[in-house]
Design a protein around this motif. Structure first.
Motif, PDB file in Angstrom:
ATOM      1  N   VAL A 127       0.860  -1.187   0.000  1.00 40.18           N
ATOM      2  CA  VAL A 127       0.000   0.000   0.000  1.00 40.18           C
ATOM      3  C   VAL A 127       0.893   1.233   0.000  1.00 40.18           C
ATOM      4  CG1 VAL A 127      -1.594   1.354   1.447  1.00 40.18           C
ATOM      5  CG2 VAL A 127      -1.969  -1.090   1.122  1.00 40.18           C
ATOM      6  N   MET A 128       0.471   2.238  -0.739  1.00 41.33           N
ATOM      7  CA  MET A 128       1.190   3.512  -0.761  1.00 41.33           C
ATOM      8  C   MET A 128       0.290   4.549  -0.102  1.00 41.33           C
ATOM      9  SD  MET A 128       2.874   5.443  -4.033  1.00 41.33           S
ATOM     10  CE  MET A 128       4.309   4.390  -4.162  1.00 41.33           C
ATOM     11  N   LEU A 129       0.901   5.431   0.657  1.00 45.14           N
ATOM     12  CA  LEU A 129       0.175   6.475   1.373  1.00 45.14           C
ATOM     13  C   LEU A 129       0.829   7.807   1.040  1.00 45.14           C
ATOM     14  CD1 LEU A 129      -1.934   6.847   3.748  1.00 45.14           C
ATOM     15  CD2 LEU A 129       0.014   6.674   5.282  1.00 45.14           C
ATOM     16  N   LEU A 130       0.031   8.799   0.650  1.00 46.74           N
ATOM     17  CA  LEU A 130       0.575  10.132   0.404  1.00 46.74           C
ATOM     18  C   LEU A 130      -0.473  11.190   0.709  1.00 46.74           C
ATOM     19  CD1 LEU A 130      -0.269  11.260  -2.813  1.00 46.74           C
ATOM     20  CD2 LEU A 130       1.096   9.279  -3.255  1.00 46.74           C
ATOM     21  N   ALA A 131      -0.030  12.423   0.764  1.00 46.43           N
ATOM     22  CA  ALA A 131      -0.932  13.528   1.100  1.00 46.43           C
ATOM     23  C   ALA A 131      -1.959  13.711  -0.027  1.00 46.43           C
ATOM     24  CB  ALA A 131      -0.145  14.818   1.298  1.00 46.43           C
ATOM     25  N   TRP A 132      -3.206  13.945   0.365  1.00 43.70           N
ATOM     26  CA  TRP A 132      -4.280  14.161  -0.596  1.00 43.70           C
ATOM     27  C   TRP A 132      -3.940  15.313  -1.538  1.00 43.70           C
ATOM     28  CZ3 TRP A 132      -8.184  12.359  -3.172  1.00 43.70           C
ATOM     29  CH2 TRP A 132      -9.062  13.238  -3.802  1.00 43.70           C
ATOM     30  N   ARG A 133      -3.402  16.408  -1.011  1.00 43.02           N
ATOM     31  CA  ARG A 133      -3.106  17.580  -1.852  1.00 43.02           C
ATOM     32  C   ARG A 133      -2.072  17.241  -2.926  1.00 43.02           C
ATOM     33  NH1 ARG A 133      -0.493  18.294   2.831  1.00 43.02           N
ATOM     34  NH2 ARG A 133       1.758  18.626   2.699  1.00 43.02           N
ATOM     35  N   ASP A 134      -1.097  16.369  -2.595  1.00 43.50           N
ATOM     36  CA  ASP A 134      -0.100  15.961  -3.588  1.00 43.50           C
ATOM     37  C   ASP A 134      -0.746  15.091  -4.667  1.00 43.50           C
ATOM     38  OD1 ASP A 134       1.992  17.321  -2.326  1.00 43.50           O
ATOM     39  OD2 ASP A 134       2.543  15.574  -1.114  1.00 43.50           O
ATOM     40  N   TYR A 135      -1.604  14.164  -4.229  1.00 36.47           N
ATOM     41  CA  TYR A 135      -2.318  13.310  -5.186  1.00 36.47           C
ATOM     42  C   TYR A 135      -3.131  14.177  -6.150  1.00 36.47           C
ATOM     43  CZ  TYR A 135      -5.670  10.052  -7.133  1.00 36.47           C
ATOM     44  OH  TYR A 135      -6.461   9.343  -8.011  1.00 36.47           O
ATOM     45  N   LEU A 136      -3.863  15.118  -5.605  1.00 37.56           N
ATOM     46  CA  LEU A 136      -4.712  16.003  -6.409  1.00 37.56           C
ATOM     47  C   LEU A 136      -3.885  16.791  -7.429  1.00 37.56           C
ATOM     48  CD1 LEU A 136      -7.752  16.479  -6.217  1.00 37.56           C
ATOM     49  CD2 LEU A 136      -7.301  18.393  -4.706  1.00 37.56           C
ATOM     50  N   ARG A 137      -2.757  17.308  -6.988  1.00 35.82           N
ATOM     51  CA  ARG A 137      -1.904  18.115  -7.857  1.00 35.82           C
ATOM     52  C   ARG A 137      -1.284  17.287  -8.986  1.00 35.82           C
ATOM     53  NH1 ARG A 137       3.492  19.384  -7.443  1.00 35.82           N
ATOM     54  NH2 ARG A 137       3.684  18.459  -5.381  1.00 35.82           N
ATOM     55  N   LEU A 138      -0.881  16.056  -8.687  1.00 41.33           N
ATOM     56  CA  LEU A 138      -0.205  15.234  -9.687  1.00 41.33           C
ATOM     57  C   LEU A 138      -1.141  14.536 -10.661  1.00 41.33           C
ATOM     58  CD1 LEU A 138       2.617  13.504  -7.633  1.00 41.33           C
ATOM     59  CD2 LEU A 138       2.797  15.445  -9.185  1.00 41.33           C
ATOM     60  N   VAL A 139      -2.250  14.034 -10.154  1.00 40.68           N
ATOM     61  CA  VAL A 139      -3.158  13.231 -10.985  1.00 40.68           C
ATOM     62  C   VAL A 139      -4.202  14.109 -11.681  1.00 40.68           C
ATOM     63  CG1 VAL A 139      -4.798  11.291 -10.980  1.00 40.68           C
ATOM     64  CG2 VAL A 139      -2.776  11.237  -9.509  1.00 40.68           C
ATOM     65  N   LYS A 140      -4.570  15.211 -11.021  1.00 38.63           N
ATOM     66  CA  LYS A 140      -5.638  16.088 -11.515  1.00 38.63           C
ATOM     67  C   LYS A 140      -6.911  15.290 -11.839  1.00 38.63           C
ATOM     68  CE  LYS A 140      -2.419  19.504 -13.434  1.00 38.63           C
ATOM     69  NZ  LYS A 140      -1.295  19.027 -12.660  1.00 38.63           N
ATOM     70  N   PRO A 141      -7.377  14.502 -10.876  1.00 39.30           N
ATOM     71  CA  PRO A 141      -8.593  13.716 -11.119  1.00 39.30           C
ATOM     72  C   PRO A 141      -9.814  14.634 -11.107  1.00 39.30           C
ATOM     73  CG  PRO A 141      -8.025  13.582  -8.819  1.00 39.30           C
ATOM     74  CD  PRO A 141      -6.930  14.389  -9.489  1.00 39.30           C
ATOM     75  N   LYS A 142     -10.885  14.134 -11.669  1.00 39.92           N
ATOM     76  CA  LYS A 142     -12.156  14.838 -11.552  1.00 39.92           C
ATOM     77  C   LYS A 142     -12.801  14.294 -10.272  1.00 39.92           C
ATOM     78  CE  LYS A 142     -13.090  16.078 -16.305  1.00 39.92           C
ATOM     79  NZ  LYS A 142     -11.950  15.613 -17.071  1.00 39.92           N
ATOM     80  N   VAL A 143     -13.005  15.179  -9.286  1.00 39.88           N
ATOM     81  CA  VAL A 143     -13.595  14.775  -8.005  1.00 39.88           C
ATOM     82  C   VAL A 143     -15.099  14.971  -8.116  1.00 39.88           C
ATOM     83  CG1 VAL A 143     -13.612  15.182  -5.516  1.00 39.88           C
ATOM     84  CG2 VAL A 143     -11.471  15.442  -6.802  1.00 39.88           C
ATOM     85  N   LEU A 144     -15.842  13.877  -7.995  1.00 41.54           N
ATOM     86  CA  LEU A 144     -17.286  13.884  -8.232  1.00 41.54           C
ATOM     87  C   LEU A 144     -18.025  13.103  -7.150  1.00 41.54           C
ATOM     88  CD1 LEU A 144     -17.042  12.794 -11.976  1.00 41.54           C
ATOM     89  CD2 LEU A 144     -17.462  15.121 -11.182  1.00 41.54           C
ATOM     90  N   ASP A 145     -19.339  13.281  -7.112  1.00 41.75           N
ATOM     91  CA  ASP A 145     -20.187  12.474  -6.233  1.00 41.75           C
ATOM     92  C   ASP A 145     -20.694  11.277  -7.040  1.00 41.75           C
ATOM     93  OD1 ASP A 145     -20.214  14.109  -3.859  1.00 41.75           O
ATOM     94  OD2 ASP A 145     -21.365  15.552  -5.039  1.00 41.75           O
ATOM     95  N   PHE A 146     -20.193  10.102  -6.702  1.00 37.90           N
ATOM     96  CA  PHE A 146     -20.709   8.883  -7.353  1.00 37.90           C
ATOM     97  C   PHE A 146     -20.554   7.707  -6.429  1.00 37.90           C
ATOM     98  CE2 PHE A 146     -16.301   9.183  -8.743  1.00 37.90           C
ATOM     99  CZ  PHE A 146     -15.830   7.894  -8.585  1.00 37.90           C
TER     100      PHE A 146
END
Length: 153
Positions: A134-153
């Motif tokens: 398992v890999m663990l990292l800061a949410w803000r770093d994940y968001l910045r690197l992956v640029k996912p679309k964060v949605l309600d689903f």
């Protein structure tokens, strides 16, 4: 180390991102992996491969949840959302154990959608190519690197 894990670590290192690798005994459900790694299922991202109008995409949701496919389709403006079959995506993640794909669609040429529930935590944990890592990292770093679309689903 698997190819996806190596590629992912290289990507994180190049971007000077701090991360933690947690080795654990093999587990085969997202909830089981979260427990084995002593990580909360609320911020353990389960990677689910979906087909949106016949285009492969990666959806990341909390370990204890299921993807609401009709809701995902509406959220992304697709006519149809279905779970992708193993044969549709197995070649996209060479060297990666089935079910252990990291939620980094950007590294594998596909869109990444993340459940808004995962954005509530400071950290994100996920499989890094193996059922026992398992890999663990800061949410803000994940968001910045992956640029996912964060949605309600």
């Amino acid at each position: 180390m698997t190819m996806p894990a190596q590629q992912l670590k290289q990507f994180l290192n190049q971007n000077e991102i701090n991360y933690l690798i947690i080795q654990h005994s093999p587990a085969f459900t997202a909830q089981g992996i979260a427990e084995a790694a002593h990580v909360s299922g609320r911020y353990f991202a389960k990677t689910v491969m979906v087909s949106l109008d016949a285009h492969l995409a990666l959806a990341a949701i909390p370990a204890m949840r299921q993807v609401d496919l009709p809701r995902l389709a509406r959220a992304v403006g697709a006519k149809q959302a279905v779970l992708a079959s193993e044969s549709q995506f197995q070649d996209r993640f060479p060297g990666c154990e089935l079910g252990a794909m990291p939620p980094f669609g950007n590294l594998f040429g596909m869109e990444t959608y993340v459940s808004r529930d995962l954005s509530q935590a400071q950290e994100i944990a996920f499989n890094a190519g193996l059922q026992s890592e398992v890999m663990l990292l800061a949410w803000r770093d994940y968001l910045r690197l992956v640029k996912p679309k964060v949605l309600d689903f």
